[in-house]
Write an enzyme that holds these catalytic residues in place. Structure first.
Site, short mmCIF file in Angstrom:
data_model
loop_
_atom_site.label_atom_id
_atom_site.label_comp_id
_atom_site.label_asym_id
_atom_site.label_seq_id
_atom_site.Cartn_x
_atom_site.Cartn_y
_atom_site.Cartn_z
N SER A 20 0.91 -1.22 0.11
CA SER A 20 -0.01 -0.19 0.06
C SER A 20 0.83 1.23 -0.03
O SER A 20 0.42 2.42 0.01
CB SER A 20 -0.97 -0.06 1.17
OG SER A 20 -0.06 -0.24 2.39
N ASN A 107 -2.80 -2.13 12.95
CA ASN A 107 -4.41 -1.94 12.98
C ASN A 107 -4.72 -0.62 13.67
O ASN A 107 -5.39 0.14 13.15
CB ASN A 107 -4.97 -3.26 13.62
CG ASN A 107 -4.56 -4.30 12.62
OD1 ASN A 107 -3.83 -4.36 11.58
ND2 ASN A 107 -5.08 -5.48 13.27
N THR A 152 -38.73 26.61 -13.55
CA THR A 152 -38.96 25.42 -13.13
C THR A 152 -39.12 24.76 -14.40
O THR A 152 -39.45 25.02 -15.59
CB THR A 152 -40.20 25.26 -12.28
OG1 THR A 152 -41.35 25.65 -13.35
CG2 THR A 152 -40.42 26.21 -11.01
N HIS A 153 -38.54 23.56 -14.32
CA HIS A 153 -38.51 22.52 -15.63
C HIS A 153 -37.39 23.27 -16.77
O HIS A 153 -37.76 22.85 -17.90
CB HIS A 153 -39.69 22.20 -16.28
CG HIS A 153 -40.77 21.84 -15.34
ND1 HIS A 153 -41.13 20.38 -14.97
CD2 HIS A 153 -41.63 22.44 -14.58
CE1 HIS A 153 -42.01 20.49 -14.20
NE2 HIS A 153 -42.53 21.51 -13.62
N SER A 274 -10.85 26.28 -28.24
CA SER A 274 -10.83 24.98 -29.19
C SER A 274 -9.87 25.16 -30.18
O SER A 274 -9.52 26.08 -30.66
CB SER A 274 -12.34 25.00 -29.86
OG SER A 274 -12.24 24.05 -31.19
N LYS A 280 -14.50 29.66 -30.06
CA LYS A 280 -15.03 28.86 -28.96
C LYS A 280 -14.22 29.41 -27.57
O LYS A 280 -13.12 29.78 -27.85
CB LYS A 280 -14.82 27.34 -29.13
CG LYS A 280 -15.85 26.73 -30.03
CD LYS A 280 -17.12 26.89 -29.74
CE LYS A 280 -17.35 25.65 -28.71
NZ LYS A 280 -17.63 24.40 -29.17
N ASN A 282 -14.68 27.28 -24.03
CA ASN A 282 -15.48 26.32 -23.33
C ASN A 282 -15.53 26.48 -21.90
O ASN A 282 -14.27 26.69 -21.26
CB ASN A 282 -15.01 25.25 -23.84
CG ASN A 282 -15.40 24.98 -25.59
OD1 ASN A 282 -16.46 25.43 -26.01
ND2 ASN A 282 -14.49 24.15 -26.14
N GLU A 287 -17.52 22.09 -16.35
CA GLU A 287 -17.74 20.68 -16.83
C GLU A 287 -17.23 19.60 -16.20
O GLU A 287 -17.77 18.79 -15.80
CB GLU A 287 -17.48 20.49 -18.36
CG GLU A 287 -18.59 21.29 -19.16
CD GLU A 287 -18.01 21.53 -20.70
OE1 GLU A 287 -18.64 20.58 -21.47
OE2 GLU A 287 -17.04 22.26 -20.88
N TYR A 314 -10.05 -6.36 12.19
CA TYR A 314 -9.68 -5.75 10.99
C TYR A 314 -9.41 -6.86 9.95
O TYR A 314 -9.33 -8.13 10.16
CB TYR A 314 -8.11 -5.36 11.14
CG TYR A 314 -7.21 -4.82 10.11
CD1 TYR A 314 -7.36 -3.61 9.57
CD2 TYR A 314 -6.51 -5.75 9.21
CE1 TYR A 314 -6.57 -3.07 8.39
CE2 TYR A 314 -5.72 -5.38 8.18
CZ TYR A 314 -5.83 -4.14 7.86
OH TYR A 314 -4.98 -3.86 6.62
N GLN A 319 -7.58 -1.95 3.92
CA GLN A 319 -6.52 -1.26 3.19
C GLN A 319 -6.91 -0.40 2.00
O GLN A 319 -6.14 0.55 1.57
CB GLN A 319 -5.25 -2.14 2.67
CG GLN A 319 -3.97 -1.53 2.07
CD GLN A 319 -2.84 -2.56 2.29
OE1 GLN A 319 -2.20 -2.52 3.20
NE2 GLN A 319 -2.54 -2.99 0.99
N LYS A 322 -8.25 3.81 1.53
CA LYS A 322 -7.51 5.01 1.30
C LYS A 322 -7.59 5.58 -0.08
O LYS A 322 -7.84 6.96 -0.33
CB LYS A 322 -6.18 5.08 1.87
CG LYS A 322 -6.02 4.80 3.31
CD LYS A 322 -4.57 4.47 3.87
CE LYS A 322 -4.28 3.10 4.01
NZ LYS A 322 -5.40 2.20 4.81
#
Ligand code: ARG
Length: 458
Positions: A20, A107, A152-153, A274, A280, A282, A287, A314, A319, A322
């Site tokens: 790990s 542990n 609304t909508h 772009s 463009k 963007n 996003e 445990y 493990q 994380k």
């Protein structure tokens, strides 16, 4: 570290699946802090000599300096951050290093480290969210009376103010911060000293280590302490819900920045161009915030599924707790910062917003309300009359208030001259002065409370 009962070392696959260190090296600061607290306690309780305890603590400080300067070395045969640090300690101070693991197990060690890490992550999220709230409040104050269509909508519904709209997100973030604060409160108990699962026979002082690490008290049950990951789930579920809010705000920006809306000009610093279409600009940051929420929710689900069905205490499955937490924390931090930057840096096109509110028959409800209030018409009937007025205005391609009184009276004779005062978008928002409503004075009252809560002054 554990080779005593084995004839052979682990095979290559065992070493790889077991390691790990590639990710839990992120816990190094917490691991050193917890080990120092443990060593000091062992010394104070006479479980190791004062000299050994001092040597261990000094050695750990040296390791911290090394990690800080050169990073944490990744040796898979040392499995994790705990063994990596302990083996370095042995190289630095010799056999006394072997006394550090008295009355402790990996542990309770990892449970402690991870709680400390998540506690920091909560504090960071809270600071970021507070900054986002401040940005929302500043912009809301600026636009407490700027009129936009409320939807609304995603259909124009009634005029609202931009300040009101932004303050809606302030409220969401307020709840997020309260969820993180809740999570922090429950998290803040120290598992160190629970040892492998059953506690220890050494005369340790768990209050002392708990206090040294800033925990409220030691945990109450050793079995639970080493196998509980609720604190990480509390964090992840709070992060997931928060990310939904950030994603919704991001989506507003994506829509508002589109040409047909044109409600906002995104800050250049949070937009991209772009490579083929020169015109463009963007809203990539928005996003990606929207996208990241999917991964953050996924992280919460991932850990829930990992924990489901694990018997006490445990198991090595744990493990895998994380990576989802680390990923979620990184994505959440970026998302919060991106949204704060967007709110701060956006140019709101209040002219376009106002125009959209005016052209969308957003004050139709105000005509109906006027008929109820001034002419005693039952609301359902008023609704019907107003529908006819909207239909007429729409067929002519004009706003409601552009219809003449004669036109309106032809629909219903009870409509009078006074109605025009109710039909403006200003009158519409000003009328909605109920507690929490969109009237500018009401929005300003909520902003004043928010400023107070954020310590922003008048
Ligand atoms: N690397 C381990 C983890 O993250 C530490 C605990 C190991 N405990 C054990 N019994 N093998 O969970």
């Amino acid at each position: 570290m554990w080779g005593g009962r084995f004839a052979e070392g682990p095979g290559a696959i065992m070493r790889e699946i077991n390691a790990s260190i590639p990710f839990d090296k992120a816990l190094w600061r917490q691991d050193i802090a917890a080990s120092k607290a443990h060593a000091a306690m062992l010394g104070a309780c006479g479980i190791v000599s004062a000299e050994d305890a001092k040597a261990i603590e000094r050695g750990l400080d040296t390791i911290a300096t090394e990690y800080e300067a050169d990073g944490v070395p990744e040796d898979w045969s040392l499995e994790d951050i705990h063994m990596t640090t302990e083996s370095r300690l042995a190289a630095l101070i010799g056999p006394a290093a072997g006394r550090l693991h008295t009355a402790r197990s990996r542990n309770d060690q990892v449970a402690t480290d991870f709680r400390l890490w998540v506690r920091d992550a909560i504090d960071q999220a809270d600071a970021g969210l507070k900054a986002l709230q401040r940005a929302l409040v500043m912009r809301a104050d600026e636009h407490a009376a700027s009129i936009m269509p409320g939807f609304t909508h995603l259909q124009t519904a009634q005029p609202v103010t931009l300040g009101h709209h932004l303050m809606a997100y302030y409220e969401m973030i307020r709840r997020d911060r309260s969820r993180f604060a809740d999570a922090r409160g429950r998290l803040n108990e120290c598992p160190l000293g629970s040892a492998a699962l059953a506690g220890t026979g050494f005369p340790i002082d768990r209050e002392m280590t708990a206090q040294a690490l800033g925990f409220r008290r030691p945990t109450a049950n050793s079995l639970d302490s080493v196998s509980d990951r609720d604190f990480a789930l509390d964090y992840l579920t709070a992060a997931a819900q928060c990310s939904l809010h950030l994603s919704r705000l991001a989506e507003e920006f994506v829509i508002w920045a589109s040409q047909p809306f044109g409600f906002v000009r995104m800050p250049d610093s949070l937009s991209t161009g772009s490579s083929i279409m020169p015109q463009k600009k963007n809203p990539d940051a928005a996003e990606l915030v929207r996208g990241h929420s999917g991964r953050i929710v996924g992280a919460a689900v991932s850990l829930m599924v990992t924990m489901k069905g694990l018997p006490l205490a445990y198991s090595k499955d744990m493990q895998d707790d994380k990576p989802p937490v680390f990923e979620a924390a990184a994505l959440l931090g970026l998302s919060i910062a991106a949204m704060a930057g967007m709110v701060e840096g956006a140019t709101f096109r209040t002219d376009r917003m106002r125009q959209a509110a005016e052209l969308g028959y957003a004050t139709a409800t105000d005509l109906a309300d006027w008929l109820v209030r001034e002419a005693g018409v039952p609301f359902r009937e008023a609704h019907h009359i107003t529908g006819a007025a909207v239909k007429l205005a729409e067929s002519r391609g004009v706003a409601l208030e552009a219809l003449s009184l004669a036109d309106l009276q032809a629909i219903d004779g009870r409509i009078g001259e006074g109605v025009y005062r109710a039909l403006s978008v200003e009158a519409s928002v000003a009328a909605r002065a109920s507690h929490g409503g969109t009237a500018p004075d009401e929005v300003r009252a909520r902003i004043a409370e928010a400023r107070e809560a954020l310590g922003m002054g008048g």
